[in-house]
Design a protein around this motif. Structure first.
Motif, PDB file in Angstrom:
ATOM      1  N   ILE A   1       0.845  -1.190   0.000  1.00 29.46           N
ATOM      2  CA  ILE A   1       0.000   0.000   0.000  1.00 29.46           C
ATOM      3  C   ILE A   1       0.885   1.247   0.000  1.00 29.46           C
ATOM      4  O   ILE A   1       1.816   1.358   0.785  1.00 29.46           O
ATOM      5  CB  ILE A   1      -0.915   0.014   1.243  1.00 29.46           C
ATOM      6  CG1 ILE A   1      -1.758  -1.259   1.298  1.00 29.46           C
ATOM      7  CG2 ILE A   1      -1.803   1.250   1.223  1.00 29.46           C
ATOM      8  CD1 ILE A   1      -2.532  -1.414   2.602  1.00 29.46           C
ATOM      9  N   PHE A   2       0.561   2.182  -0.878  1.00 27.95           N
ATOM     10  CA  PHE A   2       1.201   3.494  -0.937  1.00 27.95           C
ATOM     11  C   PHE A   2       0.120   4.528  -0.664  1.00 27.95           C
ATOM     12  O   PHE A   2      -0.967   4.453  -1.241  1.00 27.95           O
ATOM     13  CB  PHE A   2       1.815   3.730  -2.325  1.00 27.95           C
ATOM     14  CG  PHE A   2       2.232   5.151  -2.569  1.00 27.95           C
ATOM     15  CD1 PHE A   2       3.431   5.632  -2.056  1.00 27.95           C
ATOM     16  CD2 PHE A   2       1.420   6.017  -3.294  1.00 27.95           C
ATOM     17  CE1 PHE A   2       3.808   6.955  -2.278  1.00 27.95           C
ATOM     18  CE2 PHE A   2       1.790   7.330  -3.516  1.00 27.95           C
ATOM     19  CZ  PHE A   2       2.996   7.794  -3.003  1.00 27.95           C
ATOM     20  N   THR A   3       0.390   5.484   0.227  1.00 24.81           N
ATOM     21  CA  THR A   3      -0.617   6.494   0.550  1.00 24.81           C
ATOM     22  C   THR A   3      -0.038   7.901   0.573  1.00 24.81           C
ATOM     23  O   THR A   3       1.142   8.104   0.815  1.00 24.81           O
ATOM     24  CB  THR A   3      -1.257   6.240   1.932  1.00 24.81           C
ATOM     25  OG1 THR A   3      -0.253   6.380   2.949  1.00 24.81           O
ATOM     26  CG2 THR A   3      -1.885   4.869   2.019  1.00 24.81           C
ATOM     27  N   THR A   4      -0.933   8.846   0.305  1.00 27.11           N
ATOM     28  CA  THR A   4      -0.727  10.248   0.645  1.00 27.11           C
ATOM     29  C   THR A   4      -1.971  10.640   1.442  1.00 27.11           C
ATOM     30  O   THR A   4      -2.827   9.792   1.697  1.00 27.11           O
ATOM     31  CB  THR A   4      -0.600  11.143  -0.609  1.00 27.11           C
ATOM     32  OG1 THR A   4      -1.864  11.225  -1.270  1.00 27.11           O
ATOM     33  CG2 THR A   4       0.474  10.631  -1.553  1.00 27.11           C
ATOM     34  N   LYS A   5      -2.108  11.895   1.797  1.00 25.00           N
ATOM     35  CA  LYS A   5      -3.318  12.351   2.490  1.00 25.00           C
ATOM     36  C   LYS A   5      -4.566  12.178   1.630  1.00 25.00           C
ATOM     37  O   LYS A   5      -5.660  12.015   2.139  1.00 25.00           O
ATOM     38  CB  LYS A   5      -3.187  13.831   2.879  1.00 25.00           C
ATOM     39  CG  LYS A   5      -2.211  14.112   3.976  1.00 25.00           C
ATOM     40  CD  LYS A   5      -1.992  15.588   4.211  1.00 25.00           C
ATOM     41  CE  LYS A   5      -3.263  16.408   4.157  1.00 25.00           C
ATOM     42  NZ  LYS A   5      -3.092  17.815   4.531  1.00 25.00           N
ATOM     43  N   GLN A   6      -4.388  12.205   0.298  1.00 25.38           N
ATOM     44  CA  GLN A   6      -5.524  12.236  -0.616  1.00 25.38           C
ATOM     45  C   GLN A   6      -5.651  11.005  -1.510  1.00 25.38           C
ATOM     46  O   GLN A   6      -6.592  10.918  -2.300  1.00 25.38           O
ATOM     47  CB  GLN A   6      -5.406  13.453  -1.541  1.00 25.38           C
ATOM     48  CG  GLN A   6      -5.391  14.771  -0.829  1.00 25.38           C
ATOM     49  CD  GLN A   6      -5.163  15.918  -1.798  1.00 25.38           C
ATOM     50  OE1 GLN A   6      -4.359  15.824  -2.728  1.00 25.38           O
ATOM     51  NE2 GLN A   6      -5.900  17.001  -1.596  1.00 25.38           N
ATOM     52  N   PHE A   7      -4.749  10.063  -1.393  1.00 22.65           N
ATOM     53  CA  PHE A   7      -4.628   9.017  -2.414  1.00 22.65           C
ATOM     54  C   PHE A   7      -4.167   7.724  -1.767  1.00 22.65           C
ATOM     55  O   PHE A   7      -3.366   7.738  -0.831  1.00 22.65           O
ATOM     56  CB  PHE A   7      -3.595   9.505  -3.436  1.00 22.65           C
ATOM     57  CG  PHE A   7      -3.211   8.538  -4.511  1.00 22.65           C
ATOM     58  CD1 PHE A   7      -4.070   8.260  -5.552  1.00 22.65           C
ATOM     59  CD2 PHE A   7      -1.961   7.946  -4.511  1.00 22.65           C
ATOM     60  CE1 PHE A   7      -3.692   7.403  -6.578  1.00 22.65           C
ATOM     61  CE2 PHE A   7      -1.569   7.089  -5.522  1.00 22.65           C
ATOM     62  CZ  PHE A   7      -2.441   6.827  -6.558  1.00 22.65           C
ATOM     63  N   ILE A   8      -4.668   6.611  -2.285  1.00 15.65           N
ATOM     64  CA  ILE A   8      -4.169   5.313  -1.843  1.00 15.65           C
ATOM     65  C   ILE A   8      -4.050   4.399  -3.061  1.00 15.65           C
ATOM     66  O   ILE A   8      -4.946   4.351  -3.909  1.00 15.65           O
ATOM     67  CB  ILE A   8      -5.060   4.704  -0.738  1.00 15.65           C
ATOM     68  CG1 ILE A   8      -4.438   3.439  -0.174  1.00 15.65           C
ATOM     69  CG2 ILE A   8      -6.471   4.479  -1.220  1.00 15.65           C
ATOM     70  CD1 ILE A   8      -5.024   3.019   1.176  1.00 15.65           C
ATOM     71  N   ARG A   9      -2.894   3.750  -3.157  1.00 20.48           N
ATOM     72  CA  ARG A   9      -2.626   2.825  -4.257  1.00 20.48           C
ATOM     73  C   ARG A   9      -2.267   1.470  -3.670  1.00 20.48           C
ATOM     74  O   ARG A   9      -1.482   1.368  -2.734  1.00 20.48           O
ATOM     75  CB  ARG A   9      -1.475   3.318  -5.132  1.00 20.48           C
ATOM     76  CG  ARG A   9      -1.218   2.382  -6.327  1.00 20.48           C
ATOM     77  CD  ARG A   9      -0.079   2.854  -7.216  1.00 20.48           C
ATOM     78  NE  ARG A   9       1.177   2.740  -6.510  1.00 20.48           N
ATOM     79  CZ  ARG A   9       2.098   3.703  -6.442  1.00 20.48           C
ATOM     80  NH1 ARG A   9       1.902   4.863  -7.007  1.00 20.48           N
ATOM     81  NH2 ARG A   9       3.216   3.506  -5.778  1.00 20.48           N
ATOM     82  N   PHE A  10      -2.844   0.434  -4.252  1.00 21.28           N
ATOM     83  CA  PHE A  10      -2.534  -0.937  -3.882  1.00 21.28           C
ATOM     84  C   PHE A  10      -1.771  -1.547  -5.049  1.00 21.28           C
ATOM     85  O   PHE A  10      -2.325  -1.707  -6.141  1.00 21.28           O
ATOM     86  CB  PHE A  10      -3.821  -1.724  -3.622  1.00 21.28           C
ATOM     87  CG  PHE A  10      -4.611  -1.202  -2.450  1.00 21.28           C
ATOM     88  CD1 PHE A  10      -4.460  -1.755  -1.191  1.00 21.28           C
ATOM     89  CD2 PHE A  10      -5.502  -0.150  -2.611  1.00 21.28           C
ATOM     90  CE1 PHE A  10      -5.182  -1.270  -0.109  1.00 21.28           C
ATOM     91  CE2 PHE A  10      -6.235   0.336  -1.543  1.00 21.28           C
ATOM     92  CZ  PHE A  10      -6.070  -0.225  -0.289  1.00 21.28           C
ATOM     93  N   ASP A  11      -0.496  -1.842  -4.837  1.00 27.22           N
ATOM     94  CA  ASP A  11       0.323  -2.508  -5.846  1.00 27.22           C
ATOM     95  C   ASP A  11       0.168  -4.001  -5.629  1.00 27.22           C
ATOM     96  O   ASP A  11       0.667  -4.555  -4.641  1.00 27.22           O
ATOM     97  CB  ASP A  11       1.789  -2.091  -5.716  1.00 27.22           C
ATOM     98  CG  ASP A  11       1.992  -0.617  -6.004  1.00 27.22           C
ATOM     99  OD1 ASP A  11       1.383  -0.110  -6.967  1.00 27.22           O
ATOM    100  OD2 ASP A  11       2.754   0.033  -5.274  1.00 27.22           O
ATOM    101  N   CYS A  12      -0.547  -4.660  -6.543  1.00 25.03           N
ATOM    102  CA  CYS A  12      -0.924  -6.068  -6.399  1.00 25.03           C
ATOM    103  C   CYS A  12      -0.008  -6.929  -7.265  1.00 25.03           C
ATOM    104  O   CYS A  12       0.255  -6.599  -8.421  1.00 25.03           O
ATOM    105  CB  CYS A  12      -2.368  -6.265  -6.826  1.00 25.03           C
ATOM    106  SG  CYS A  12      -3.546  -5.218  -5.937  1.00 25.03           S
ATOM    107  N   TYR A  13       0.446  -8.033  -6.708  1.00 30.07           N
ATOM    108  CA  TYR A  13       1.366  -8.933  -7.390  1.00 30.07           C
ATOM    109  C   TYR A  13       0.790 -10.345  -7.394  1.00 30.07           C
ATOM    110  O   TYR A  13       0.618 -10.951  -6.331  1.00 30.07           O
ATOM    111  CB  TYR A  13       2.730  -8.940  -6.693  1.00 30.07           C
ATOM    112  CG  TYR A  13       3.315  -7.565  -6.558  1.00 30.07           C
ATOM    113  CD1 TYR A  13       3.971  -6.960  -7.621  1.00 30.07           C
ATOM    114  CD2 TYR A  13       3.169  -6.838  -5.375  1.00 30.07           C
ATOM    115  CE1 TYR A  13       4.480  -5.677  -7.513  1.00 30.07           C
ATOM    116  CE2 TYR A  13       3.685  -5.561  -5.252  1.00 30.07           C
ATOM    117  CZ  TYR A  13       4.336  -4.986  -6.322  1.00 30.07           C
ATOM    118  OH  TYR A  13       4.837  -3.716  -6.210  1.00 30.07           O
ATOM    119  N   GLY A  14       0.457 -10.860  -8.579  1.00 30.50           N
ATOM    120  CA  GLY A  14      -0.023 -12.217  -8.723  1.00 30.50           C
ATOM    121  C   GLY A  14      -1.322 -12.520  -8.000  1.00 30.50           C
ATOM    122  O   GLY A  14      -1.582 -13.669  -7.654  1.00 30.50           O
TER     123      GLY A  14
END
Length: 118
Positions: A73-86
């Motif tokens: 999981i990568f976050t900022t105050k306004q954003f969240i990204r889930f880097d999914c592998y397999g």
């Protein structure tokens, strides 16, 4: 194979270019027109949803001990990204369901499309 799932929430009556928003958020930029997210609550809900997955070195790295898949999981105050592998599609859909509780529709940069009905 990796796949990323991205989420943010626009302020009322604001709608920006999704690809531009994604790129700026990924570069850790704050964007006027986006709401701040409840990051701590989101992380807690993800931890509860994936309680059967093994958290690696931090509370943002998860690995499926019963099969395929991992995500970070990568976050900022306004954003969240889930880097999914397999990961299996059903496991990624669980992330999307958690984020829908926060009124954050999925943006899929691989397509590119935001799934918010617009």
């Amino acid at each position: 194979m990796s796949y990323d799932l991205d989420f943010w929430k626009y302020k009322k009556d604001i709608y920006l270019d999704n690809q531009d928003t994604y790129e700026k958020c990924s570069d850790d930029q704050l964007i006027e027109g986006l709401e701040d997210l409840e990051i701590e609550s989101i992380i807690k809900d993800i931890q509860e949803e994936y309680v059967d997955w093994k958290m690696k070195e931090s509370d943002i790295d998860f690995e499926n001990p019963e099969g395929k898949g991992a995500f970070q999981i990568f976050t900022t105050k306004q954003f969240i990204r889930f880097d999914c592998y397999g990961m299996e599609g059903d496991d990624m859909n669980r992330i999307i369901e958690v984020m829908s509780k926060y009124d954050c529709p999925l943006y899929d940069p691989q397509v590119p499309q935001r799934y918010d009905g617009r």
